[in-house]
Design a protein around this motif. Structure first.
Motif, short mmCIF file in Angstrom:
data_model
loop_
_atom_site.label_atom_id
_atom_site.label_comp_id
_atom_site.label_asym_id
_atom_site.label_seq_id
_atom_site.Cartn_x
_atom_site.Cartn_y
_atom_site.Cartn_z
N PRO A 56 0.82 -1.20 0.00
CA PRO A 56 0.00 0.00 0.00
C PRO A 56 0.86 1.26 0.00
N PRO A 57 0.44 2.32 -0.70
CA PRO A 57 1.28 3.51 -0.85
C PRO A 57 1.34 4.36 0.41
N THR A 58 2.39 5.17 0.51
CA THR A 58 2.55 6.15 1.58
C THR A 58 2.48 7.54 0.95
N PRO A 59 2.42 8.61 1.77
CA PRO A 59 2.33 9.95 1.20
C PRO A 59 3.49 10.28 0.27
N GLU A 60 3.21 11.15 -0.67
CA GLU A 60 4.23 11.50 -1.65
C GLU A 60 5.39 12.25 -1.00
N GLY A 61 6.55 12.19 -1.65
CA GLY A 61 7.76 12.88 -1.20
C GLY A 61 8.70 13.05 -2.36
N SER A 62 9.98 13.31 -2.07
CA SER A 62 10.98 13.52 -3.11
C SER A 62 11.64 12.21 -3.48
N ASN A 73 7.79 5.00 -1.13
CA ASN A 73 7.65 6.34 -1.69
C ASN A 73 8.56 6.50 -2.91
N ILE A 74 8.44 5.58 -3.86
CA ILE A 74 9.29 5.57 -5.05
C ILE A 74 8.51 6.16 -6.22
N ALA A 75 9.04 7.22 -6.83
CA ALA A 75 8.41 7.83 -7.99
C ALA A 75 8.56 6.91 -9.20
N VAL A 76 7.46 6.67 -9.91
CA VAL A 76 7.45 5.73 -11.03
C VAL A 76 6.62 6.29 -12.17
N ALA A 77 6.88 5.77 -13.36
CA ALA A 77 6.00 6.02 -14.51
C ALA A 77 4.87 5.00 -14.49
N VAL A 78 3.70 5.41 -14.95
CA VAL A 78 2.55 4.51 -15.03
C VAL A 78 1.92 4.65 -16.42
N PRO A 79 1.19 3.63 -16.88
CA PRO A 79 0.70 3.64 -18.26
C PRO A 79 -0.17 4.84 -18.61
N THR A 80 0.05 5.37 -19.78
CA THR A 80 -0.74 6.50 -20.26
C THR A 80 -2.19 6.11 -20.48
N THR A 81 -2.44 4.83 -20.72
CA THR A 81 -3.80 4.36 -20.96
C THR A 81 -4.66 4.40 -19.71
N LEU A 82 -4.02 4.48 -18.55
CA LEU A 82 -4.76 4.39 -17.29
C LEU A 82 -4.75 5.66 -16.47
N HIS A 83 -3.85 6.61 -16.77
CA HIS A 83 -3.66 7.75 -15.88
C HIS A 83 -3.66 9.10 -16.60
N PRO A 84 -4.47 9.32 -17.60
CA PRO A 84 -4.43 10.65 -18.20
C PRO A 84 -4.99 11.69 -17.23
N PRO A 85 -4.41 12.89 -17.16
CA PRO A 85 -3.25 13.31 -17.96
C PRO A 85 -1.92 13.14 -17.20
N ASP A 86 -1.95 12.61 -15.98
CA ASP A 86 -0.74 12.48 -15.17
C ASP A 86 -0.22 11.05 -15.31
N TYR A 87 0.96 10.91 -15.87
CA TYR A 87 1.50 9.59 -16.19
C TYR A 87 2.57 9.13 -15.19
N TYR A 88 2.48 9.65 -13.95
CA TYR A 88 3.44 9.29 -12.91
C TYR A 88 2.71 9.08 -11.60
#
Length: 547
Positions: A107-113, A307-322
């Motif tokens: 499960p995810p945690t809050p966003e960070g750097s 809290n690892i920044a990742v790319a995610v599929p454009t088909t599922l997350h428009p307009p934010d792909y991260y």
């Protein structure tokens, strides 16, 4: 374990299947009721076949999955009809349900750097250009994403699907490993890696063991490199076990996520718990094991996994792909990409040396020495580029008789320590309590002669056993154990072990030497270099043989 994918809003359930393992003699009467029930609970079965089984399996709708091993996938309904006869005819050696394997996301945690890049020293050295192949076996990678569209050195080994929520994972994992420096989004550990992607969930309904097996076969064909497996199951699959060993025998390092079940008591995860797999746990921003990372004797090292920044599929997350994800799923590609980077810079290493370099260069964390959550410590890329390598570990993988004998499942014949015209021989190698608990070697003993075998441990407790020519496995029990065992020497500490075995027959035969981690090794500090040993074998006339 099975991973609960709260990230995707679904829960995947897997029936607990008892896997079918063992030599062909175990199948003399075909499928048992429990084995048949397991196949009915799955859409397909996986079969390790002998020559001659192909026509019947093909008529049953079977598909040969791999070239490295003769592994077939057969629809369960047809398998129930054809397998009993093939088993009785000794044309099939292993059967398993084609089970689901699960992306190891927490499960995810809050966003960070992007804190993890300096944490592992990824900014402390300059990554090289393309080199050793790095293969991601996962759900599909979105090659239309701005991180991968036009990225040099990116190869899809099969069609990539990212149409459903269950298929975010592969794009995220690949981005952590190898997203390029292109001024947008995220940067991976090794931006210029020769990246290969295998979609092990082509239907979009989940990763299966059979599709992972096909991916490993495809990775082997790219040459010696690194494979990342951010997936797993508590249920051990013998066909996947065999294919992992075949991948290692081909010279490729397999890296796997440790799992995310610390709060459930850290049940063992496969393939992470298999021999010689470089197993990766997760740490947080303050270098502590995350609340979810599974612990076991098989964990080798740790890397950031929260809290690892990742790319995610454009088909599922428009307009934010991260997005930001947690899990050992993301610790594993950090280590896999780092290992690929190190191997590209240090190409004279073999895969066993590469694994030891990654362990030996890690920075100790959490508790002094080895611990089950961070292994030998945190990934340290600059140190891995310079640390002195151990000697190669010969004949690996050699975990059992079937790995080394002619006609074994690896289709190779490991060089015997003695031969018809070679009356003495030796080998220097190493063991590890979690990663490499036993090694098996062949020796040739002429008729009416005796083999004298000595083992000298270095740096820990290693013991010695001898096995007869009919041995199918050193894990035998009952009548087979009584028939095949020829001697055991289990002196404490680093005392020398010594045994002899007589061949009373007129004809020569191959016997087997087993070196294994001694009982005393579990009560002392575990060395990062493992337990070294040297085995020496001499053939003498029976009447002159002495201890």
């Amino acid at each position: 374990m099975f991973a609960v994918l709260r990230r995707f809003g679904v829960v995947l359930a897997l029936t607990a299947l008892t896997l079918v393992v063992g030599p062909a003699s175990a199948w003399a009467h075909g499928l048992t009721r429990s084995q048949a029930r397991e196949l009915r609970q799955s859409d397909a079965g996986l079969v390790l076949a002998r020559p001659g089984a192909g026509p019947a399996l093909r008529r049953a709708g079977g598909e040969k999955l791999t070239n490295a091993l003769a592994i077939w996938r057969v629809p369960s309904r047809s398998a129930l009809q054809v397998l009993p006869g093939l088993l009785r005819a000794n044309l099939v050696t292993d059967v398993a349900a084609d089970q689901l394997l699960f992306p190891l996301v927490a499960p995810p945690t809050p966003e960070g750097s992007d804190w993890w890049i300096p944490n592992v020293g990824a900014n402390g050295a300059t990554p090289p250009g393309p080199g050793k192949p790095l293969t991601i076996i996962d759900t599909g990678v979105d090659l239309a994403h701005e991180e991968f569209a036009g990225r040099p050195g990116t190869t899809a080994l099969n069609p990539q699907s990212t149409a459903t929520r269950l298929e975010e994972h592969g794009t995220a994992v690949a981005s952590v490993a190898a997203a390029p420096r292109n001024g947008v989004g995220v940067v991976g550990v090794y931006p210029q890696a020769s990246l290969y992607a295998w979609d092990a969930s082509p239907s979009g309904l989940g990763i299966t063991a059979g599709d992972v097996i096909q991916g490993l076969d495809a990775a082997i064909r790219q040459g010696a490199g690194v494979v990342n497996l951010s997936l797993g199951s508590q249920i051990r699959n013998p066909l996947l076990d065999n294919m992992i060993a075949a991948t290692q025998a081909a010279g490729t390092l397999v890296v796997a996520a440790a799992g995310n079940s610390r709060e459930q008591g850290s049940p063992l995860e496969y393939p992470a718990s298999l021999p010689h797999v470089l197993t990766v746990g997760a740490i947080d921003e303050i270098n502590q094991p995350t609340y979810f990372t599974s612990g076991s004797p098989h964990v080798d090292l740790a890397a950031p996994g929260q809290n690892i920044a990742v790319a995610v599929p454009t088909t599922l997350h428009p307009p934010d792909y991260y997005d930001r994800f947690d899990g050992t799923s993301f610790s594993s590609p950090i280590v896999a990409a780092a290992a690929d980077w190190v191997w590209t810079v240090r190409p004279t290493l073999d895969w066993t040396q590469l694994a030891e370099v990654m362990r030996a260069s890690s920075q100790d964390l959490y508790s002094p020495g080895f611990d089950p959550f961070t292994g030998f410590g945190r990934l340290n890329i600059p140190a891995a580029l310079t640390v002195a390598p151990a000697a190669p570990d010969p004949q690996e993988p050699n975990e059992d008789v079937s790995y080394v004998k002619p006609g074994g499942f690896l289709h190779r014949s490991a060089k015997p320590l003695t031969a018809l015209r070679r009356k003495s021989g030796s080998v220097t190698a190493r063991l590890d309590f979690g990663d490499d608990p036993r090694d098996i070697y062949r020796i040739w003993v002429p008729g009416k002669r005796t083999a004298v075998v000595a083992l000298q441990p270095v740096g820990g407790d290693a013991d010695l056993a001898l096995w007869g020519p009919k041995t199918a496995s050193v894990l035998e029990s009952g009548r087979a154990l009584r028939r095949d065992t020829r001697g055991i020497s289990e002196r404490s500490g680093t005392k020398r072990e010594r045994l002899r075995v007589k061949n009373t027959a007129r004809k020569g035969a191959y016997y087997y030497v087993e070196a294994y981690v001694g009982a005393g090794s579990g009560s002392v500090s575990r060395p990062v270099a493992g337990i070294g040993y040297r085995i020496a074998v001499s053939i003498v006339k029976t009447k002159t043989a002495r201890h």
